[in-house]
Design an enzyme around this catalytic site. Structure first.
Site, PDB file in Angstrom:
ATOM      1  CB  VAL A  51      -0.922   0.013   1.340  1.00 53.76           C
ATOM      2  CG1 VAL A  51      -1.749   1.207   1.325  1.00 53.76           C
ATOM      3  CG2 VAL A  51      -1.935  -1.408   1.266  1.00 53.76           C
ATOM      4  N   PRO A  52       1.166   1.828  -1.012  1.00 46.55           N
ATOM      5  CG  PRO A  52       0.981   2.850  -3.221  1.00 46.55           C
ATOM      6  CD  PRO A  52       0.280   1.732  -2.331  1.00 46.55           C
ATOM      7  CB  CYS A  53       2.041   5.214   2.607  1.00 49.13           C
ATOM      8  SG  CYS A  53       3.353   4.047   3.532  1.00 49.13           S
ATOM      9  CG  HIS A  54       6.716   4.499  -1.304  1.00 47.45           C
ATOM     10  ND1 HIS A  54       6.086   2.974  -1.154  1.00 47.45           N
ATOM     11  CD2 HIS A  54       7.132   4.471  -2.564  1.00 47.45           C
ATOM     12  CE1 HIS A  54       5.943   2.746  -2.204  1.00 47.45           C
ATOM     13  NE2 HIS A  54       6.505   3.425  -2.991  1.00 47.45           N
TER      14      HIS A  54
END
Length: 170
Positions: free
Chosen positions: A130-133
């Site tokens: 889950v690409p919070c970056h």
């Protein structure tokens, strides 16, 4: 039953957590919000739950440049608002970045809700997948990554930063 496994990565050990057939956590060991009560030592056991083995393989492919989209089964536990934010994070394409304001607007919220969105983003229990970056400050600054800004920079660089001028600023 909660099961966990720690594996090495180019950015330090990663703790994978699963319940049943779903991945429920992926944390850099020692990051902010990394859960207590689970072993943070690399696992010597030959038995690794199927979903963790699958997640590990996909993360290894990601770091090797062979994967842009993840397909491992997830179960994300959080508030209704957090789940909305995490679902929206999964819409950010590989190699792109949105600002916290972009994320708020996509959720139908005013740009002033960026702080609340950032708080939910920081509590994402499944980093990388889950690409919070892929969420950056409105001025292009790399801010607010529970795994640390250096890791965020590395992940964005790995993805090539296509499609977003702000990424050129880091």
């Amino acid at each position: 039953m909660i099961e966990s496994h720690v594996s090495p990565s180019p950015l330090g050990p990663i703790l994978f957590r699963a319940e049943g057939d779903c991945l429920t956590g992926l944390f850099f060991v020692g990051q902010k919000y990394c859960p207590d009560g689970l072993s943070h030592e690399p696992c010597a056991s030959a038995r690794v739950p199927r979903v963790i083995a699958e997640a590990r393989e996909q993360v290894d492919e990601y770091f090797g440049g062979a994967r842009e989209v993840f397909s491992v089964a997830l179960r994300l536990d959080g508030t209704a608002f957090q789940k909305q934010v995490w679902d929206t994070l999964r819409q950010i394409p590989f190699g792109e970045a949105w600002t916290y304001g972009d994320l708020a607007r996509r959720l139908g919220l005013p740009a002033g809700a960026s702080r609340a969105v950032g708080g939910a983003n920081g509590r994402n229990p499944v980093s990388i997948i889950v690409p919070c970056h892929r969420v950056i400050g409105g001025d292009g600054e790399l801010t607010g990554y529970a795994g640390g800004v250096a890791r965020k920079r590395h992940l964005l660089t790995l993805e090539g930063g296509r499609g977003r001028e702000q990424l050129l600023l880091f």
